[in-house]
Enzyme design. Structure first.
Site, short mmCIF file in Angstrom:
data_model
loop_
_atom_site.label_atom_id
_atom_site.label_comp_id
_atom_site.label_asym_id
_atom_site.label_seq_id
_atom_site.Cartn_x
_atom_site.Cartn_y
_atom_site.Cartn_z
N ASP A 104 -39.88 46.24 -0.03
CA ASP A 104 -38.74 47.15 -0.04
C ASP A 104 -39.20 48.56 -0.43
O ASP A 104 -40.24 48.72 -1.06
CB ASP A 104 -37.69 46.67 -1.05
CG ASP A 104 -37.11 45.31 -0.66
OD1 ASP A 104 -37.19 44.97 0.53
OD2 ASP A 104 -36.60 44.63 -1.55
N1 URA Z 1 -38.63 40.35 -2.53
C1 URA Z 1 -37.79 41.42 -2.57
O1 URA Z 1 -36.62 41.29 -2.90
N2 URA Z 1 -38.30 42.62 -2.22
C2 URA Z 1 -39.58 42.82 -1.88
O2 URA Z 1 -39.98 43.96 -1.61
C3 URA Z 1 -40.44 41.70 -1.86
C4 URA Z 1 -39.94 40.48 -2.18
#
Ligand code: URA
Length: 234
Positions: A104
């Protein structure tokens, strides 16, 4: 078939301008004949290139490691945000690079960037069981119930997650290991307990740990040892 100057500069050692100069100084040969133009077409499977009398060992694929900062999206292009590709140093940049897997925008840590689709599939596919480990900080205390539920498989709106491993580090922080990569998976898993993820940092893929000396925002080529660790399953 690709242009000679493009092939040579894609290997990272010489820029196109430098290739032109080498050619005009008669330092580059193709199939043992000195070339006079940089736009001749090369078949990398058949033709041999020598620079200053030394064979060029053409590497088609490149594997990079990045310590991703917050604020960058895991995409090759974005109209609004900066992409992780903007952190690739010029000498390592190739046209077909992409991030192998998504983090993310507000997640930090270990990210692989490559131009090798098959390799990327091998470390990302849930069928390959390559584990990914994250350091997580949440806004409520981590509980024993979370450990148990993570182990049994958390139910999300897109199905039940594979068993995952949660280790408590301190009241609000934990280490979580997954073998799949659903959209916002960790945030959604903690969300089922009413918890909000405040910080998420990926520290491991396979047996490759985020090197402690790789600064946030830094990107370099993986060593061959690191490449092997990345693909280890247990
Ligand atoms: N899980 C999440 O919620 N975000 C990420 O970036 C990676 C794993």
């Amino acid at each position: 078939m690709e242009r000679l100057d493009k092939i040579i500069s894609s290997q990272g050692k010489y820029s196109r301008k430098e290739v032109k100069k080498l050619i005009s100084n008669r330092k580059i040969s193709v199939n043992e004949i000195y070339v006079t133009s940089s736009n001749i077409k090369i078949d990398i499977e058949k033709d041999t290139i020598k620079i200053n009398g030394v064979f060029l060992d053409i590497k088609k694929n490149i594997y990079l490691i990045l310590n991703k900062p917050k604020g960058y999206v895991s995409a090759t292009k974005d109209n609004k945000d900066k992409t992780v590709l903007e952190l690739v140093p010029e000498n390592l940049f190739r046209k077909n690079l992409f991030p192998a897997g998504r983090l993310d925008k507000d997640t930090t840590g270990l990210m692989i960037i490559t131009n090798d689709g098959e390799f990327s599939h091998n470390i990302l596919s849930p069928k390959k069981h390559v584990k990914k480990t994250y350091e997580v900080t949440i806004d409520i205390p981590v509980t024993q119930k979370m450990i148990l539920d993570f182990k049994n498989g958390i139910k999300l709106n897109d199905g039940v997650c594979k068993p995952s491993f949660l280790k408590i580090i301190s009241e609000y922080t934990a280490i979580v290991t997954l073998t799949e990569g659903r959209y916002h998976q960790i945030k959604r898993m903690f969300g089922t307990f009413g918890a909000k993820v405040l910080n998420l940092n990926r520290i491991c893929i396979g047996n490759l740990e985020l090197p402690t000396n790789l600064k946030i925002g830094e990107c370099r080529e993986l060593t061959s040892e690191e490449l092997l660790k990345l693909q280890e399953k247990i």
